[in-house]
Write a protein that holds these residues in place. Structure first.
Motif, PDB file in Angstrom:
ATOM      1  N   ASP A 110      -1.917  -8.047  -6.571  1.00 57.36           N
ATOM      2  CA  ASP A 110      -1.957  -6.607  -6.060  1.00 57.36           C
ATOM      3  C   ASP A 110      -3.467  -5.905  -6.642  1.00 57.36           C
ATOM      4  O   ASP A 110      -3.857  -5.059  -5.915  1.00 57.36           O
ATOM      5  CB  ASP A 110      -0.670  -5.835  -6.708  1.00 57.36           C
ATOM      6  CG  ASP A 110       0.501  -6.175  -6.086  1.00 57.36           C
ATOM      7  OD1 ASP A 110       0.415  -6.576  -5.194  1.00 57.36           O
ATOM      8  OD2 ASP A 110       1.810  -6.043  -6.621  1.00 57.36           O
ATOM      9  N   GLU A 111      -3.671  -6.503  -7.765  1.00 50.54           N
ATOM     10  CA  GLU A 111      -4.976  -5.976  -8.350  1.00 50.54           C
ATOM     11  C   GLU A 111      -6.337  -6.016  -7.294  1.00 50.54           C
ATOM     12  O   GLU A 111      -7.034  -5.214  -6.785  1.00 50.54           O
ATOM     13  CB  GLU A 111      -5.481  -6.316  -9.640  1.00 50.54           C
ATOM     14  CG  GLU A 111      -4.617  -6.123 -10.744  1.00 50.54           C
ATOM     15  CD  GLU A 111      -4.898  -6.625 -12.263  1.00 50.54           C
ATOM     16  OE1 GLU A 111      -5.710  -7.501 -12.061  1.00 50.54           O
ATOM     17  OE2 GLU A 111      -4.061  -6.404 -12.904  1.00 50.54           O
TER      18      GLU A 111
ATOM     19  N   ARG B 241      -5.887  -6.848  -4.043  1.00 46.03           N
ATOM     20  CA  ARG B 241      -5.640  -5.845  -2.776  1.00 46.03           C
ATOM     21  C   ARG B 241      -6.193  -4.568  -3.032  1.00 46.03           C
ATOM     22  O   ARG B 241      -6.625  -4.039  -2.107  1.00 46.03           O
ATOM     23  CB  ARG B 241      -4.275  -6.053  -2.464  1.00 46.03           C
ATOM     24  CG  ARG B 241      -3.751  -7.174  -1.731  1.00 46.03           C
ATOM     25  CD  ARG B 241      -2.214  -7.238  -1.601  1.00 46.03           C
ATOM     26  NE  ARG B 241      -1.667  -8.339  -0.943  1.00 46.03           N
ATOM     27  CZ  ARG B 241      -1.047  -9.197  -1.415  1.00 46.03           C
ATOM     28  NH1 ARG B 241      -0.438  -8.851  -2.478  1.00 46.03           N
ATOM     29  NH2 ARG B 241      -0.672 -10.373  -0.823  1.00 46.03           N
ATOM     30  N   LYS B 242      -5.825  -3.947  -4.333  1.00 44.76           N
ATOM     31  CA  LYS B 242      -6.055  -2.384  -4.689  1.00 44.76           C
ATOM     32  C   LYS B 242      -7.662  -2.302  -4.585  1.00 44.76           C
ATOM     33  O   LYS B 242      -8.307  -1.350  -4.168  1.00 44.76           O
ATOM     34  CB  LYS B 242      -5.439  -2.235  -5.880  1.00 44.76           C
ATOM     35  CG  LYS B 242      -5.509  -0.496  -6.166  1.00 44.76           C
ATOM     36  CD  LYS B 242      -4.809  -0.421  -7.540  1.00 44.76           C
ATOM     37  CE  LYS B 242      -4.600   1.098  -7.733  1.00 44.76           C
ATOM     38  NZ  LYS B 242      -3.769   1.080  -9.107  1.00 44.76           N
ATOM     39  N   LYS B 243      -8.241  -3.283  -5.270  1.00 40.85           N
ATOM     40  CA  LYS B 243      -9.568  -3.325  -5.475  1.00 40.85           C
ATOM     41  C   LYS B 243     -10.283  -3.198  -3.901  1.00 40.85           C
ATOM     42  O   LYS B 243     -11.371  -2.491  -3.592  1.00 40.85           O
ATOM     43  CB  LYS B 243     -10.148  -4.663  -5.998  1.00 40.85           C
ATOM     44  CG  LYS B 243     -11.733  -4.797  -6.342  1.00 40.85           C
ATOM     45  CD  LYS B 243     -12.201  -5.892  -6.905  1.00 40.85           C
ATOM     46  CE  LYS B 243     -13.525  -6.267  -7.093  1.00 40.85           C
ATOM     47  NZ  LYS B 243     -13.909  -7.460  -7.732  1.00 40.85           N
TER      48      LYS B 243
ATOM     49  N   GLY C 183      -8.960  -2.353  -1.128  1.00 37.94           N
ATOM     50  CA  GLY C 183      -8.267  -1.125  -0.327  1.00 37.94           C
ATOM     51  C   GLY C 183      -7.215  -1.660   0.629  1.00 37.94           C
ATOM     52  O   GLY C 183      -7.112  -1.055   1.556  1.00 37.94           O
TER      53      GLY C 183
ATOM     54  N   LEU D 182      -4.104  -2.475  -0.543  1.00 39.97           N
ATOM     55  CA  LEU D 182      -3.024  -2.158  -0.980  1.00 39.97           C
ATOM     56  C   LEU D 182      -2.695  -0.617  -0.738  1.00 39.97           C
ATOM     57  O   LEU D 182      -3.309   0.315  -0.886  1.00 39.97           O
ATOM     58  CB  LEU D 182      -2.885  -2.288  -2.643  1.00 39.97           C
ATOM     59  CG  LEU D 182      -1.576  -2.224  -3.177  1.00 39.97           C
ATOM     60  CD1 LEU D 182      -0.612  -3.262  -2.770  1.00 39.97           C
ATOM     61  CD2 LEU D 182      -1.667  -2.081  -4.797  1.00 39.97           C
ATOM     62  N   GLN D 183      -1.330  -0.669  -0.214  1.00 44.08           N
ATOM     63  CA  GLN D 183      -0.935   0.714   0.357  1.00 44.08           C
ATOM     64  C   GLN D 183      -0.282   1.371  -0.755  1.00 44.08           C
ATOM     65  O   GLN D 183       0.469   0.921  -1.674  1.00 44.08           O
ATOM     66  CB  GLN D 183       0.049   0.726   1.680  1.00 44.08           C
ATOM     67  CG  GLN D 183      -0.441   0.141   2.789  1.00 44.08           C
ATOM     68  CD  GLN D 183       0.705   0.107   3.939  1.00 44.08           C
ATOM     69  OE1 GLN D 183       1.648   0.292   3.535  1.00 44.08           O
ATOM     70  NE2 GLN D 183       0.172  -0.249   5.037  1.00 44.08           N
ATOM     71  N   ASP D 184      -0.434   2.802  -0.749  1.00 44.75           N
ATOM     72  CA  ASP D 184       0.233   3.465  -2.144  1.00 44.75           C
ATOM     73  C   ASP D 184       1.763   3.549  -1.839  1.00 44.75           C
ATOM     74  O   ASP D 184       2.132   3.635  -0.938  1.00 44.75           O
ATOM     75  CB  ASP D 184      -0.155   4.829  -2.070  1.00 44.75           C
ATOM     76  CG  ASP D 184      -1.773   4.916  -2.504  1.00 44.75           C
ATOM     77  OD1 ASP D 184      -2.285   4.289  -3.315  1.00 44.75           O
ATOM     78  OD2 ASP D 184      -2.203   5.880  -2.144  1.00 44.75           O
ATOM     79  N   SER D 185       2.513   3.212  -3.116  1.00 41.58           N
ATOM     80  CA  SER D 185       3.661   3.173  -3.000  1.00 41.58           C
ATOM     81  C   SER D 185       4.568   4.856  -2.688  1.00 41.58           C
ATOM     82  O   SER D 185       5.417   4.870  -2.287  1.00 41.58           O
ATOM     83  CB  SER D 185       4.506   2.739  -4.135  1.00 41.58           C
ATOM     84  OG  SER D 185       4.070   3.451  -5.365  1.00 41.58           O
TER      85      SER D 185
END
Length: 145
Positions: free
Chosen positions: A123-124, A126-128, A130, A132-135
């Motif tokens: 998840d980290e 994916r977030k880095k 972009g 990862l979708q916001d929950s």
């Protein structure tokens, strides 16, 4: 009484258990009860007979020592074997089953923990980048470039 049998045979001398036959000078003497072993001045051990004529006192002592040693070693081995069996008997099949279930549960918990750590790491990443979708807002606008 033993000195009376001095010039007789070994068999006649040793019929009396308190007598000792000396093969060196063919004499029958009283066994020196104050000493465990007859002194060398009376008769040397290889030439002294007591109890039976075909076995000298020296061989008798060696035979008794060997038998006593074997008894001690076998007794010690038996005691060790019994202690080992008792220790093995304490571990019953129910205890073994319980231990296996406990280990299985520990492995399952460790696997879940590793899975959670991998998910957090992914998840980290994916977030880095972009991905990862916001929950909070699972629906995001698709942007075309």
């Amino acid at each position: 009484a033993c000195s009376d049998l001095s010039r007789s045979s070994c068999d006649e001398c040793l019929q009396n258990v308190s007598c000792l036959w000396c093969d060196t000078n063919k004499t029958c003497v009283d066994y020196p009860v104050r000493h465990v072993l007859p002194p060398a001045s009376l008769c040397s051990l290889p030439k002294a007979r007591w109890g039976v004529c075909w076995l000298n006192v020296e061989a008798l002592i060696i035979a008794i020592a060997v038998v006593a040693g074997l008894l001690l070693v076998s007794t010690a081995a038996f005691c060790c074997y019994c202690c080992y069996c008792r220790r093995c008997a304490k571990s019953s099949p129910e205890d073994d089953e319980e231990r296996l279930v406990q280990k299985r549960e520990e492995r399952r918990l460790q696997a879940l923990q590793r899975k959670h750590e991998r998910k957090v790491k992914h998840d980290e990443i994916r977030k880095k980048y972009g991905l990862l979708q916001d929950s909070d807002n699972p629906y995001s606008r698709f942007e075309n470039e």
